[in-house]
Design an enzyme around this catalytic site. Structure first.
Site, short mmCIF file in Angstrom:
data_model
loop_
_atom_site.label_atom_id
_atom_site.label_comp_id
_atom_site.label_asym_id
_atom_site.label_seq_id
_atom_site.Cartn_x
_atom_site.Cartn_y
_atom_site.Cartn_z
N HIS A 70 -10.64 -16.66 62.87
CA HIS A 70 -11.00 -15.63 61.89
C HIS A 70 -10.09 -14.43 62.14
CE1 HIS A 70 -13.73 -13.83 58.96
NE2 HIS A 70 -13.51 -12.70 59.60
N CYS A 93 -18.32 -17.33 60.37
CA CYS A 93 -16.93 -17.72 60.64
C CYS A 93 -16.44 -17.43 62.06
CB CYS A 93 -16.00 -17.04 59.65
SG CYS A 93 -16.23 -17.61 57.96
#
Lengths: 95, 430
Positions: free
Chosen positions: B105, B51
């Protein structure tokens, strides 16, 4: 120009074999980086030594390799990297 | 002549298992509908299949080796360089930029602020129910609540009576309504959480995928010739209570076939649930009459292995984990402008009878589709602000491709969106 039709990706590893932090190694634990190039014909990956302090990959320090051909192996299940080392593959496929 | 707005939809762990990418099993009518009005890229790949590095990479347009982010533990502006982001670029060019849900993120990798205020005009929004994602909210066969991987829920039964992606959709629709009344163009990024694990979704979506219709991966074994270093042991999956109960061997498993089917079933159900959220968002865009003035881009941070090569995660260089969906709807270019009063993105219910996914508006099979996905996101900048002068030295360095297009007034890109052969302008590919 084939070089313009290439996608790159990379993934870090803390060791040469799977261990508890192989999925998500912290920067200081990264020892190996797998660099991939993809074209319409193949995916070629070399796993090389990586220095996390210098952020440097050492392409002379190859730990492993992967080579998959899209036409004959679209799911990437048959790694023919070692075949390529014997010189049986066209030179144009080599890095 | 007015600047176009931008709606960027970022999905978490979504591989191109969608109707518009030829998957006959998946019910994704709303994303398919968007694709039918979009330029659809068949071969777009993430830079790193995890991510934080992937999101920082495509939001800055720089490779992990440049952002120096390979894990979750540093903020690129202080760790590598004060690189601008795509939303920042829009903000500096007069756009109101907004973040809803998981765009960057969360955590150190975005300075605990989703890179605010650099990237965003207003504080980023996070759904309040996000905090329950990894808690014990899954009702097990024993009647107790567990932190399971497979987590179909009765939405009325979960804390706050809602799920994060539902809240994000509602917030995004509210923001669209507010922006409708303002004179400034907007850049709205909406980051959806599913189909990321745990597979926590409204239980009715499970019915779309009866287990007898769910096959195993075509190659569920770890390939014999795979180097050990290339394999990932999908440790996060093993931490879920229902997976722990399987007593799998580490690192290779394997997972029992019936549980493999259940994992795939729940992933697909999450995709359909996610599709309904995209459908509601696009339908609202329609209702607010913004479909004719808003570019819509949809992509994912990376893919996810659904048992291929014996893996159940991202964390690798395989195509199933790096390949992502990518599509751009550009009003009047990838599809005709909506006619007033006509629904352009009507909400489509995945539970309605199945029909073939419509053809993509435009499709890129080869050629530039094999360029990095990051380049594709530069398109947003190229299409929207292509006539604006570039004054900032740092920006010149950051967006070399854009600079070229400033000088050319973006005509190359527009040709691409108009469907003309880009071979006429080979430098576009570079």
């Amino acid at each position: 120009n084939p070089r313009e039709l290439v996608a790159y990706s990379q993934y870090p590893r803390p060791a040469d074999s799977p261990q508890w932090n192989s999925d998500k190694p912290s920067l200081e634990d990264i020892k190996v980086m797998g660099y991939s190039i993809r074209t319409v014909d193949y995916r070629y990956t070399v796993w090389v030594g990586f220095n996390p302090q210098e952020f440097l990959a050492n392409f002379s320090d190859i730990h492993a390799g992967e080579l998959y051909f899209v036409a004959s192996d679209p799911l990437q299940d048959h790694n023919v990297y070692n075949d390529s080392l014997g010189g049986t593959l066209p030179q144009s496929f080599m890095p | 002549t007015d600047p176009l707005n931008v709606l960027l939809i970022i999905v978490d762990d979504l591989r191109p298992s969608l109707g518009c990418y030829g998957n006959k099993l998946i019910r994704s009518p709303n994303i398919d509908q968007l694709a039918s009005r979009s330029l659809l890229f068949q071969n777009a790949f993430a830079q790193q299949a995890v991510c934080a590095p992937s999101r920082v990479s495509f939001l800055t347009g720089r490779r992990p080796d440049t952002t120096r982010l390979y894990d979750f533990n540093s903020y690129w502006r202080v760790h590598a360089g004060n690189f601008s982001t795509i939303p920042q670029y829009f903000k500096e060019n007069g756009y109101v930029t907004m973040s809803v849900g998981k765009v960057f993120h969360p955590g150190i990798s975005s300075n605990h602020s989703d890179d605010s205020p650099y990237s965003w005009s207003v504080p980023p929004y996070h759904p309040s129910s996000e905090k329950y994602e990894n808690t014990k909210t899954c009702r097990g066969p024993d009647g107790e609540l567990h932190a399971n991987l497979l987590c179909p829920v009765d939405v009325l039964d979960v804390p706050e009576g809602t799920l994060p992606d539902m809240q994000s959709t509602e917030q995004a629709i509210q923001l669209l309504g507010k922006m409708k009344t303002l004179a400034s163009p907007f850049f709205l990024a909406v980051g959806y959480h599913k189909p990321h694990i745990p597979f926590r979704y409204p239980k009715e979506f499970q019915k779309l995928y009866p287990l007898e219709n769910v096959s195993l991966a075509p190659d569920p074994q770890v390939p014999a010739g795979l180097p050990l270093v290339a394999y990932n042991p999908w440790m996060d999956l093993r931490q879920r209570e229902d997976v722990q109960a399987l007593n799998l061997s580490v690192p290779y498993g394997p997972i029992p076939a019936d549980f493999q089917r259940k994992i795939r079933q729940s992933y697909f159900a999450c995709v359909s649930y996610l599709d309904t959220q995209v459908g509601r968002l696009l339908s609202a865009l329609d209702d607010l009459q913004l479909a004719s003035s808003t570019i819509v881009a949809l992509t994912s941070d990376h893919g996810w292995a659904l048992g291929e090569h014996g893996e159940w995660a991202k964390y690798s260089n395989f195509d199933v984990t790096t390949r992502v969906p990518l599509m751009f709807y550009v009003p009047g270019r990838t599809a005709p402008l909506p006619v007033e009063g006509e629904k352009f993105f009507p909400y489509l219910d995945p539970f309605d009878s199945v029909s073939e996914a419509p053809e993509p508006g435009m499709e890129m099979q080869n050629g530039p589709s094999f360029l990095l996905r990051d380049v594709k996101l530069d398109y947003l900048v190229k299409v929207v602000v292509l006539d604006r002068p570039c004054r900032c030295k740092e920006r010149l360095e950051l967006w070399p491709r854009v600079t070229v297009n400033f000088n050319r007034k973006g005509r190359n890109l527009l040709k691409l969106f108009e469907g003309r052969g880009e071979e006429e302008e080979p430098h576009v590919r570079g």
